[in-house]
Design an enzyme around this catalytic site. Sequence first.
Site, PDB file in Angstrom:
ATOM      1  N   ASP A 167     -10.142 -39.908  42.842  1.00  0.00           N
ATOM      2  CA  ASP A 167     -11.301 -39.357  43.539  1.00  0.00           C
ATOM      3  C   ASP A 167     -11.131 -37.898  43.949  1.00  0.00           C
ATOM      4  O   ASP A 167     -12.127 -37.235  44.279  1.00  0.00           O
ATOM      5  CB  ASP A 167     -11.636 -40.214  44.761  1.00  0.00           C
ATOM      6  CG  ASP A 167     -12.319 -41.519  44.370  1.00  0.00           C
ATOM      7  OD1 ASP A 167     -12.819 -41.601  43.231  1.00  0.00           O
ATOM      8  OD2 ASP A 167     -12.343 -42.457  45.181  1.00  0.00           O
ATOM      9  N   TYR A 211     -18.306 -46.230  46.674  1.00  0.00           N
ATOM     10  CA  TYR A 211     -17.425 -46.742  47.726  1.00  0.00           C
ATOM     11  C   TYR A 211     -17.385 -45.841  48.942  1.00  0.00           C
ATOM     12  O   TYR A 211     -17.408 -44.613  48.834  1.00  0.00           O
ATOM     13  CB  TYR A 211     -15.996 -46.933  47.199  1.00  0.00           C
ATOM     14  CG  TYR A 211     -15.731 -48.334  46.712  1.00  0.00           C
ATOM     15  CD1 TYR A 211     -15.587 -49.388  47.612  1.00  0.00           C
ATOM     16  CD2 TYR A 211     -15.648 -48.619  45.365  1.00  0.00           C
ATOM     17  CE1 TYR A 211     -15.351 -50.678  47.183  1.00  0.00           C
ATOM     18  CE2 TYR A 211     -15.427 -49.916  44.908  1.00  0.00           C
ATOM     19  CZ  TYR A 211     -15.279 -50.943  45.832  1.00  0.00           C
ATOM     20  OH  TYR A 211     -15.061 -52.226  45.405  1.00  0.00           O
TER      21      TYR A 211
END
Length: 778
Positions: free
Chosen positions: A398, A486
């Site tokens: 990420d 998420y």
Amino acid sequence: MVAKTSLTALVATAIHCVTARPDPNLYRRAISKFNEIRTCGLSDAAPTVKAPKVNPWAQITPDDVTAVWELVHSSEAGLNLTHPDNATLTDNYVYFIDTLPTNKSAILPYIDGDAELPAKYARVVIFEGGKDEPVSQEYMVGPLPVGSETSVAKLDYIFNGGKGGAVPFNGRNFDGKRSRASEPLLKSIMEEIADITVALFDGAYYGSGDERTNISAGSPTPVSYDGTQAFRNIMFRYPGAATYLVPIDLYVMLDITGTDASKYFLKGIVTNERFFRTTTDLRAAYDAGELKSEFPQTREQEWALVKNQPEMGVRDLEDRLAPQSVELGGKRYKYDKEQQYVEFMGWSFYLSFTRTLGLAFYDIRFKGERVLYELSLQEAAAQYAGYQPKAANTVYHDTYYSFGTYAATLVEGYDCPFGSTLLNISFPEGDREEVHPAGLCIFEQDSGYPLARHRTGGSSDFGFSNLGTVKGSALHLRAVYTVGNYDYMFDYAFHLDGSIETEVRASGYLQSSPYYKSQGRFGPRISQGTQGSYHDHILNFKADFDILDTKNSLQVTELVVVNQTQPWYEELGTFEQMEFNTTVMETEKQFNWAANGQAMYSVVNNDQTNAWGEKRGYRIIPGKSNIHLSIANSPWTRKQSGMLKSHLAVTKQHDTETYSNSWQNINMPEAPQHDFLKFFDGESVDDEDIVLWFNLGMHHFTRAEDIPVTLFTEAVSSIMFAPQNFNDRAQEGDLRNRRWVEVDEEGGLTYEDYGIELPTCQVQLEEPVTKIEPWASI
């Protein structure tokens, strides 16, 4: 205060606190203010404190960002840049500007001595598509502020992959310009098979901007193996707020190597668990009636929204406001807004923030003595499993998406307790600074259990002769980063006893797959046509310990079982017994937690002992779900994810090993820009400046209860650093928030409250305000 009372009266002493229920629409600082009617101190701002020194880890300023942008675009810099808004694949343009971390070797003489504040540098990533050999190249610009001494130089020294700060074009970030370059090919393929996709999925794709398009396209990382080739494996979903939960069984695989889009081509199409190399092959199977949807997907997504769902029913008394945690006595931590410096009950530390990694802590001290030089996230990763191109291929790092830029606005009273100190998150975006309101909260919270407690026996009616109990609490710093599907909640807790706890929770939509009975080994059916794809979440952290100074060792205390005899147990002969075997890790190493927890790992200072002659240190204690990556030799994580493949690792500190990973590593699994495995070259870690790298995470065994979103309650991982002979005794003796209760000769209770009385107060929450106030930013 000493008082004599009955136990009933003691327990009945209460706090009177009336709270008006706030408007639920609290987003973006439509967040309740407080009107204090005395004496709770609920609305008090944190007391101010002046940091001992200027924060050397702070971000570069907004003025610096603008000046750096102008400098690299100037003719003097010679970089031949095009503005990103006008650039194409074959242009040179700035991708992002961030703060370059200052070397530890430069900061220690300043923070611990009389050296001058080290110069700041900007980190500039430029996509150089206009070169004969197009690359992504990192630069360092400084010293700042921009002046006559400022230069632009390649940033190579923090990367060990052999090409410095350069990454081949095929391995560089798959940004919007690369997506647009491959769009004509995808559009042409999907138009050719539109009648088939409409028949099978009631959807067609005519391009991202075409009003006839009613399915959405997405592709995972990696998009290359080593930068010599590039591919795009595209999956399709029904668009909407919960698009991740409504995938359809269609995958298009493209070869997108190079900057010449005319050379891109179709590698194949996957549906019905079959691979078709051409659209002609797909059509032949369709015409033969061989293609069908085993579990047709639903377009309707109301069931997947995180709001009250009436069909779920009603629980008794759920209309009442849930219990709240509030700082009734007022804030007990201090904050220097300008220097991003915090003090709390003996703790002190500086904060820092980068767009790449988000929040980090520096110079963490307890009662004036340094414990950690740095505590920071290094990577938030996920790897999926499945029998189709998307799930099998998906690995996320990420930081690739600029993790820190996704720090989300926090909702007071829900994400953080009412009365928390809310700070803005800011970071460079292009030539300016972007601000996310209320992206970080600071609060002290009741631990839910006493820090310490003991009662001694007695013959009184109360069953004890004396009882002591100490109030437990911790200072929390919390941020939530929403990256795609998420939400990661990071919570760093500084406990009263000198312990530090790092905790991560995950919520949000699963990246799911179309469901087939034959693929149950990859996850259960969780909705009408949806499979919950199994995956690992691994979050890698850096803990640069400096226990009192930079000469530390990693002590391993193993609990071993031995056969022995003891002369006073002659009748037993030989019997099993436990004992310690203490060693020191000699060289750099990746390692895992011992089976059954039968080893203790402590960072110690061999030259510093407590009053009892024991080496002063901090113990590394596993918490909930300390895992590492399940797969050791996947083609998608072979070399660029080495930091994820063990629970722990210890290395010698180097300024050239600032990070465990590069944000550009994800697309280079065979030839990473920065290779964590190269850290382990046999260097000593005994009596050295050492760094501990650790992983938190979850093996996500997906379930129906992941609908609509994964729950924070069970998707959690944590670790704790606790004093291990760092002190001469437990750090609870200097805290006045305690009660000492004794039973006197007459059978009554005498108790000492040390002047900490329970407050009587009334608190009214005002209506939310919608104006964004100029809070402190980090």
